[in-house]
Design a protein around this motif. Structure first.
Motif, PDB file in Angstrom:
ATOM      1  N   LEU A 233      63.798 -36.866   3.340  1.00  0.00           N
ATOM      2  CA  LEU A 233      62.737 -37.687   3.938  1.00  0.00           C
ATOM      3  C   LEU A 233      62.136 -36.934   5.118  1.00  0.00           C
ATOM      4  CD1 LEU A 233      64.836 -40.877   3.501  1.00  0.00           C
ATOM      5  CD2 LEU A 233      62.548 -40.596   2.512  1.00  0.00           C
ATOM      6  N   LEU A 234      60.824 -36.905   5.141  1.00  0.00           N
ATOM      7  CA  LEU A 234      60.120 -36.056   6.085  1.00  0.00           C
ATOM      8  C   LEU A 234      60.049 -36.636   7.494  1.00  0.00           C
ATOM      9  CD1 LEU A 234      58.508 -33.396   6.003  1.00  0.00           C
ATOM     10  CD2 LEU A 234      56.462 -34.778   5.548  1.00  0.00           C
ATOM     11  N   ARG A 235      60.239 -35.773   8.491  1.00  0.00           N
ATOM     12  CA  ARG A 235      60.063 -36.138   9.897  1.00  0.00           C
ATOM     13  C   ARG A 235      59.208 -35.079  10.553  1.00  0.00           C
ATOM     14  NH1 ARG A 235      61.657 -40.003   7.705  1.00  0.00           N
ATOM     15  NH2 ARG A 235      63.535 -41.208   8.099  1.00  0.00           N
ATOM     16  N   TRP A 236      58.459 -35.486  11.566  1.00  0.00           N
ATOM     17  CA  TRP A 236      57.560 -34.554  12.264  1.00  0.00           C
ATOM     18  C   TRP A 236      57.871 -34.604  13.746  1.00  0.00           C
ATOM     19  CZ3 TRP A 236      51.448 -34.998  11.830  1.00  0.00           C
ATOM     20  CH2 TRP A 236      50.875 -33.944  12.545  1.00  0.00           C
ATOM     21  N   ASN A 237      58.382 -33.500  14.256  1.00  0.00           N
ATOM     22  CA  ASN A 237      58.629 -33.381  15.697  1.00  0.00           C
ATOM     23  C   ASN A 237      57.333 -32.936  16.355  1.00  0.00           C
ATOM     24  OD1 ASN A 237      61.607 -33.851  15.793  1.00  0.00           O
ATOM     25  ND2 ASN A 237      61.590 -32.084  14.429  1.00  0.00           N
ATOM     26  N   HIS A 238      56.479 -33.901  16.687  1.00  0.00           N
ATOM     27  CA  HIS A 238      55.158 -33.604  17.225  1.00  0.00           C
ATOM     28  C   HIS A 238      55.287 -33.237  18.704  1.00  0.00           C
ATOM     29  CE1 HIS A 238      51.023 -34.165  18.496  1.00  0.00           C
ATOM     30  NE2 HIS A 238      50.647 -34.158  17.233  1.00  0.00           N
ATOM     31  N   PRO A 239      54.639 -32.119  19.112  1.00  0.00           N
ATOM     32  CA  PRO A 239      54.824 -31.645  20.489  1.00  0.00           C
ATOM     33  C   PRO A 239      54.368 -32.654  21.548  1.00  0.00           C
ATOM     34  CG  PRO A 239      53.094 -30.404  19.362  1.00  0.00           C
ATOM     35  CD  PRO A 239      53.801 -31.209  18.324  1.00  0.00           C
ATOM     36  N   VAL A 240      53.389 -33.490  21.215  1.00  0.00           N
ATOM     37  CA  VAL A 240      52.895 -34.455  22.202  1.00  0.00           C
ATOM     38  C   VAL A 240      53.312 -35.885  21.860  1.00  0.00           C
ATOM     39  CG1 VAL A 240      50.843 -35.427  23.307  1.00  0.00           C
ATOM     40  CG2 VAL A 240      50.899 -32.985  22.692  1.00  0.00           C
ATOM     41  N   LYS A 241      53.152 -36.238  20.577  1.00  0.00           N
ATOM     42  CA  LYS A 241      53.403 -37.628  20.183  1.00  0.00           C
ATOM     43  C   LYS A 241      54.881 -37.931  19.946  1.00  0.00           C
ATOM     44  CE  LYS A 241      48.847 -37.958  18.071  1.00  0.00           C
ATOM     45  NZ  LYS A 241      48.187 -37.389  16.883  1.00  0.00           N
ATOM     46  N   GLY A 242      55.694 -36.878  19.938  1.00  0.00           N
ATOM     47  CA  GLY A 242      57.127 -37.108  19.765  1.00  0.00           C
ATOM     48  C   GLY A 242      57.548 -37.152  18.316  1.00  0.00           C
ATOM     49  N   PHE A 243      58.616 -37.888  18.061  1.00  0.00           N
ATOM     50  CA  PHE A 243      59.243 -37.924  16.740  1.00  0.00           C
ATOM     51  C   PHE A 243      58.484 -38.890  15.822  1.00  0.00           C
ATOM     52  CE2 PHE A 243      62.752 -39.427  13.939  1.00  0.00           C
ATOM     53  CZ  PHE A 243      63.132 -38.197  13.419  1.00  0.00           C
ATOM     54  N   LEU A 244      57.854 -38.363  14.781  1.00  0.00           N
ATOM     55  CA  LEU A 244      57.055 -39.216  13.896  1.00  0.00           C
ATOM     56  C   LEU A 244      57.737 -39.403  12.542  1.00  0.00           C
ATOM     57  CD1 LEU A 244      53.465 -37.702  14.522  1.00  0.00           C
ATOM     58  CD2 LEU A 244      54.608 -39.563  15.765  1.00  0.00           C
ATOM     59  N   THR A 245      57.627 -40.603  12.000  1.00  0.00           N
ATOM     60  CA  THR A 245      58.153 -40.867  10.659  1.00  0.00           C
ATOM     61  C   THR A 245      56.970 -40.940   9.680  1.00  0.00           C
ATOM     62  OG1 THR A 245      58.109 -43.259  10.949  1.00  0.00           O
ATOM     63  CG2 THR A 245      60.130 -42.128  11.616  1.00  0.00           C
ATOM     64  N   PRO A 246      57.253 -40.926   8.376  1.00  0.00           N
ATOM     65  CA  PRO A 246      56.163 -40.863   7.397  1.00  0.00           C
ATOM     66  C   PRO A 246      55.100 -41.955   7.579  1.00  0.00           C
ATOM     67  CG  PRO A 246      58.238 -40.458   6.313  1.00  0.00           C
ATOM     68  CD  PRO A 246      58.572 -40.828   7.730  1.00  0.00           C
ATOM     69  N   ALA A 247      55.490 -43.123   8.046  1.00  0.00           N
ATOM     70  CA  ALA A 247      54.521 -44.206   8.226  1.00  0.00           C
ATOM     71  C   ALA A 247      53.411 -43.789   9.193  1.00  0.00           C
ATOM     72  CB  ALA A 247      55.215 -45.458   8.738  1.00  0.00           C
ATOM     73  N   ASP A 248      53.709 -42.859  10.108  1.00  0.00           N
ATOM     74  CA  ASP A 248      52.721 -42.428  11.095  1.00  0.00           C
ATOM     75  C   ASP A 248      51.704 -41.428  10.548  1.00  0.00           C
ATOM     76  OD1 ASP A 248      54.048 -43.882  13.175  1.00  0.00           O
ATOM     77  OD2 ASP A 248      55.542 -42.290  13.267  1.00  0.00           O
ATOM     78  N   PHE A 249      52.042 -40.772   9.425  1.00  0.00           N
ATOM     79  CA  PHE A 249      51.125 -39.694   9.034  1.00  0.00           C
ATOM     80  C   PHE A 249      50.951 -39.453   7.531  1.00  0.00           C
ATOM     81  CE2 PHE A 249      55.296 -37.807   9.710  1.00  0.00           C
ATOM     82  CZ  PHE A 249      55.438 -36.969   8.611  1.00  0.00           C
ATOM     83  N   ILE A 250      51.870 -39.924   6.683  1.00  0.00           N
ATOM     84  CA  ILE A 250      51.765 -39.583   5.254  1.00  0.00           C
ATOM     85  C   ILE A 250      50.459 -40.093   4.637  1.00  0.00           C
ATOM     86  CG2 ILE A 250      52.687 -40.133   2.944  1.00  0.00           C
ATOM     87  CD1 ILE A 250      54.234 -37.913   4.062  1.00  0.00           C
ATOM     88  N   HIS A 251      50.097 -41.315   4.991  1.00  0.00           N
ATOM     89  CA  HIS A 251      48.894 -41.903   4.424  1.00  0.00           C
ATOM     90  C   HIS A 251      47.660 -41.061   4.772  1.00  0.00           C
ATOM     91  CE1 HIS A 251      46.452 -44.955   2.655  1.00  0.00           C
ATOM     92  NE2 HIS A 251      45.791 -45.183   3.788  1.00  0.00           N
ATOM     93  N   ILE A 252      47.585 -40.637   6.020  1.00  0.00           N
ATOM     94  CA  ILE A 252      46.458 -39.808   6.459  1.00  0.00           C
ATOM     95  C   ILE A 252      46.515 -38.434   5.795  1.00  0.00           C
ATOM     96  CG2 ILE A 252      45.404 -38.685   8.475  1.00  0.00           C
ATOM     97  CD1 ILE A 252      46.421 -41.139  10.102  1.00  0.00           C
ATOM     98  N   ALA A 253      47.721 -37.916   5.673  1.00  0.00           N
ATOM     99  CA  ALA A 253      47.887 -36.622   5.002  1.00  0.00           C
ATOM    100  C   ALA A 253      47.389 -36.691   3.563  1.00  0.00           C
ATOM    101  CB  ALA A 253      49.355 -36.203   5.030  1.00  0.00           C
ATOM    102  N   GLU A 254      47.621 -37.822   2.923  1.00  0.00           N
ATOM    103  CA  GLU A 254      47.152 -37.997   1.544  1.00  0.00           C
ATOM    104  C   GLU A 254      45.630 -38.104   1.508  1.00  0.00           C
ATOM    105  OE1 GLU A 254      49.440 -41.411   0.400  1.00  0.00           O
ATOM    106  OE2 GLU A 254      51.116 -40.187  -0.337  1.00  0.00           O
ATOM    107  N   GLN A 255      45.079 -38.930   2.393  1.00  0.00           N
ATOM    108  CA  GLN A 255      43.628 -39.134   2.408  1.00  0.00           C
ATOM    109  C   GLN A 255      42.863 -37.858   2.704  1.00  0.00           C
ATOM    110  OE1 GLN A 255      43.079 -42.255   5.271  1.00  0.00           O
ATOM    111  NE2 GLN A 255      42.941 -43.824   3.684  1.00  0.00           N
ATOM    112  N   THR A 256      43.409 -37.023   3.564  1.00  0.00           N
ATOM    113  CA  THR A 256      42.706 -35.792   3.949  1.00  0.00           C
ATOM    114  C   THR A 256      43.139 -34.606   3.085  1.00  0.00           C
ATOM    115  OG1 THR A 256      44.395 -35.354   5.603  1.00  0.00           O
ATOM    116  CG2 THR A 256      42.444 -36.519   6.361  1.00  0.00           C
ATOM    117  N   ARG A 257      43.990 -34.879   2.123  1.00  0.00           N
ATOM    118  CA  ARG A 257      44.507 -33.879   1.193  1.00  0.00           C
ATOM    119  C   ARG A 257      45.415 -32.845   1.856  1.00  0.00           C
ATOM    120  NH1 ARG A 257      41.372 -34.800  -3.424  1.00  0.00           N
ATOM    121  NH2 ARG A 257      42.160 -32.986  -4.495  1.00  0.00           N
TER     122      ARG A 257
END
Ligand code: C2E
Ligand code: MG
Ligand code: MG
Ligand code: MG
Length: 278
Positions: free
Chosen positions: A61-85
């Protein structure tokens, strides 16, 4: 007065859309940087054989250690990642990570598989197949130890292309699981045509198992899987009671917080490798 309020609302609304669009582009651009810059991390959640009480595999399961926003889970970015390809960059990275983890386990004699999640977009062309086949060349891994998870709608909405891709992967020996089963189309008309090996019972159904729910839906999915020659696993098991119900209903595999939350790979290795079959 009402006109003025309307105008203000409109301006506010427009502002929101701009902020939203901007946010989307930012996340898409940042994600590309994140892949290259090592900000993405896989967490693993074990999958258990609840008959023999051992670990049989894990889900990445994917996690994103964002330098500014901190620890992100898929709910924070997967949908946008899909929409923007930009999910494509993520999936490319994911495939390499998954192969190297499995290669390490296999080299140490652990009989475990690893599953990872793919999006509808990953099944729209042969990029994923190419990535899997190219990566396989650089790693000593049994294909049967790698599983793709995909929601039913992602297959059905683009059935021909998705089936071609999944069947090509299955011919190579990789396996395919339907994620969140029961929440999508679940059309009987499609079931015998789905190019899959396993159903993952959604946690919505697992979570209801208890005194008031003896598991009618769960039992139906288990029977369905048996009739179609598919394996089955229950997701989202949180309590010993739920596990008991699953055992009673004949579901041999389970995953959920009751066993473990998703954890970093090093922690998974320390905690669960010793519990796997040898
Ligand atoms: P999913 O594949 O259905 O993953 C299960 C989600 O349920 C995970 O959330 C997991 O942490 C959570 N979960 C596991 N056990 C329990 C439990 O007992 N109770 C509860 N309440 N939740 C539980 P997570 O990691 O936030 O992932 C959410 C979704 O994001 C995933 O759903 C999957 O659709 C997507 N996703 C995650 N990683 C990736 C990825 O690498 N690529 C793509 N395309 N999608 C991903
Ligand atoms: Mg999944
Ligand atoms: Mg799921
Ligand atoms: Mg899900």
């Amino acid at each position: 007065r009402s006109k003025k309020t309307g105008g203000a609302n409109f301006a506010f609304y427009t502002q929101d859309i701009l902020v939203e669009a901007n946010n989307r582009l930012t996340i898409a651009a940042e994600l590309k940087r994140a892949v290259a810059g090592g900000e993405l991390e896989l967490y693993l959640q074990p999958q258990f054989d609840i008959v023999n009480q051992c670990v049989v595999g894990a889900e990445a399961l994917l996690r994103w250690n964002h330098p500014v926003k901190g620890f992100l889970t898929p709910a924070d970015f997967i949908h946008i990642a899909e929409q923007t390809r930009s999910i494509r960059f993520v999936t490319q990275w994911l495939v390499k990570e998954v192969f190297s983890i499995v290669e390490r386990w296999q080299a140490h004699g652990h009989d475990l598989f690893l599953s990872f999640n793919v999006s509808a977009l990953d099944l729209s062309d042969f990029e994923l197949v190419d990535a899997m086949h190219n990566t396989a060349r650089h790693h000593n891994v049994d294909a049967k130890r790698i599983e793709l998870e995909i929601v039913e709608s992602a297959i059905i909405e683009n059935f021909q292309s998705a089936s071609n891709i999944l069947n090509t992967l299955r011919e190579t020996g990789f396996s395919v699981a339907i994620d969140d089963f029961g929440t999508g189309y679940s059309s009987l008309a499609y079931l015998d045509k789905l190019p899959v090996d396993k159903l993952k019972i959604d946690r919505e159904f697992t979570g209801k198992l208890g005194a008031d729910d003896q598991g009618g839906v769960v039992k139906s999915v288990i029977d369905l899987a048996a009739n179609f020659g598919l394996r089955v696993i229950a997701e989202g098991v949180e309590t010993p009671e739920q596990e008991m119900h699953l055992q009673r209903l004949g579901c041999a595999r389970a995953q959920g917080y009751y066993y473990s939350k998703p954890i970093p790979v090093s922690q998974f290795d320390k905690t669960f490798l010793q519990l796997s079959r040898v």
